[in-house]
Design an enzyme around this catalytic site. Structure first.
Site, PDB file in Angstrom:
ATOM      1  N   ASP A  36      42.539  45.227  43.338  1.00  0.00           N
ATOM      2  CA  ASP A  36      41.459  44.411  42.797  1.00  0.00           C
ATOM      3  C   ASP A  36      41.594  42.982  43.301  1.00  0.00           C
ATOM      4  O   ASP A  36      42.705  42.475  43.471  1.00  0.00           O
ATOM      5  CB  ASP A  36      41.512  44.441  41.270  1.00  0.00           C
ATOM      6  CG  ASP A  36      40.223  43.952  40.629  1.00  0.00           C
ATOM      7  OD1 ASP A  36      39.204  43.841  41.339  1.00  0.00           O
ATOM      8  OD2 ASP A  36      40.235  43.673  39.423  1.00  0.00           O
ATOM      9  N   ASN A  84      31.241  52.256  41.780  1.00  0.00           N
ATOM     10  CA  ASN A  84      31.040  51.269  42.843  1.00  0.00           C
ATOM     11  C   ASN A  84      29.736  51.462  43.608  1.00  0.00           C
ATOM     12  O   ASN A  84      29.299  50.557  44.332  1.00  0.00           O
ATOM     13  CB  ASN A  84      32.209  51.289  43.832  1.00  0.00           C
ATOM     14  CG  ASN A  84      33.479  50.678  43.278  1.00  0.00           C
ATOM     15  OD1 ASN A  84      34.577  50.967  43.743  1.00  0.00           O
ATOM     16  ND2 ASN A  84      33.353  49.824  42.257  1.00  0.00           N
TER      17      ASN A  84
END
Length: 261
Positions: A36, A84
């Site tokens: 991340d 996503n």
């Protein structure tokens, strides 16, 4: 088991970080990483998000190499979640192209290091070029006996568990037709329907960029995983950050719900 001496894996440690504090006999068998911070890394530099994803490739490369050298048997990297797809189309298209190009560029080197590459997730939804790159990597490396690299792409743990439930239902129906009795659904039966059916649960889960959530990742498998969270943004994550995670893991007392004796 280490594949290289510690001072070769970690040749220039920063002050205060001792590679020889790592116990080679207690390196986690399976490490999973929630990568991340690519977007924030790019934003800090006034770049678009795709530039951040490209910058993160070197961190992926270094983490794979370091994990393999340190004796990790399974490394799972969370590359693209089922959620996503909600990102801007330009970013998603760029990511799919990046996956394909990176996999094709790296597979020979991974093969030389005896790394076995496979995916977890529904790759049928990926663009043909991206899917073909992952398929090629699997075919080239499937017989390797080194570390297994699991690339979680179009992966979502809730969806995986629903898939496992559906597999249990199919198995139960077939058994009922053959024997007249409905089998009891247990953990072993459920786990056969998971993408990770033949993979041990992660011992250590690393999350970068300071976030403190699991993001629909390996929810069943990480029931007793140790967590290590760092504020380091993924493109800045290096082998010494990985070493810090391993050392932190080795400082834990894993009891799996048992009372300490």
């Amino acid at each position: 088991m280490l594949h290289k001496p510690l001072d070769a894996i970690f040749p220039s440690p920063p002050d205060g970080l001792d590679p020889f504090a790592l116990d080679p006999e207690r390196v986690p068998e399976h490490v999973a990483v929630i990568m991340d911070g690519n977007g924030r890394w790019a934003k800090k530099r006034a770049l678009n998000r795709l530039k951040g994803h490209k910058a993160g490739i070197e961190a992926v490369r270094e983490t794979i190499r370091c994990a393999s050298d340190a004796g990790v048997r399974y490394l799972t990297i969370y590359s693209f979640s089922t959620e996503n797809w909600k990102r801007p189309e330009e970013e998603v298209v760029g990511l799919m192209d990046l996956f394909a190009k990176t996999m094709l560029a790296e597979v020979d080197g991974l093969h030389e290091e005896h790394v076995r590459v496979r995916t977890i997730g529904d790759i049928s939804a990926l663009p043909e070029e991206t899917r073909a790159a992952f398929d090629e990597a699997w075919e080239k490396t499937k017989d390797n006996d080194g570390m297994t690299l699991l690339v979680a792409v179009n992966y979502g743990s809730r969806q995986e568990m629903l898939r496992a439930v559906q597999a249990c239902m199919r198995e139960a129906v077939i058994a009922a037709e053959e024997t007249g009795a409905i089998p009891q659904v247990d953990e072993r039966m459920f786990e056969r329907g998971l993408y990770t059916a033949d993979i041990p649960d992660p011992d250590l889960v690393i999350r970068t960029s300071g976030e403190m959530r699991v993001s629909n990742f390996l929810l069943w498998q990480m029931a007793y995983s140790e967590f290590y969270c760092t504020d380091v943004l993924w493109p800045d994550f290096n082998r010494y950050d990985f070493l810090r995670a391993l050392l932190d893991y080795q400082s834990r007392d894993r009891r799996f719900g048992a009372v300490q004796s």
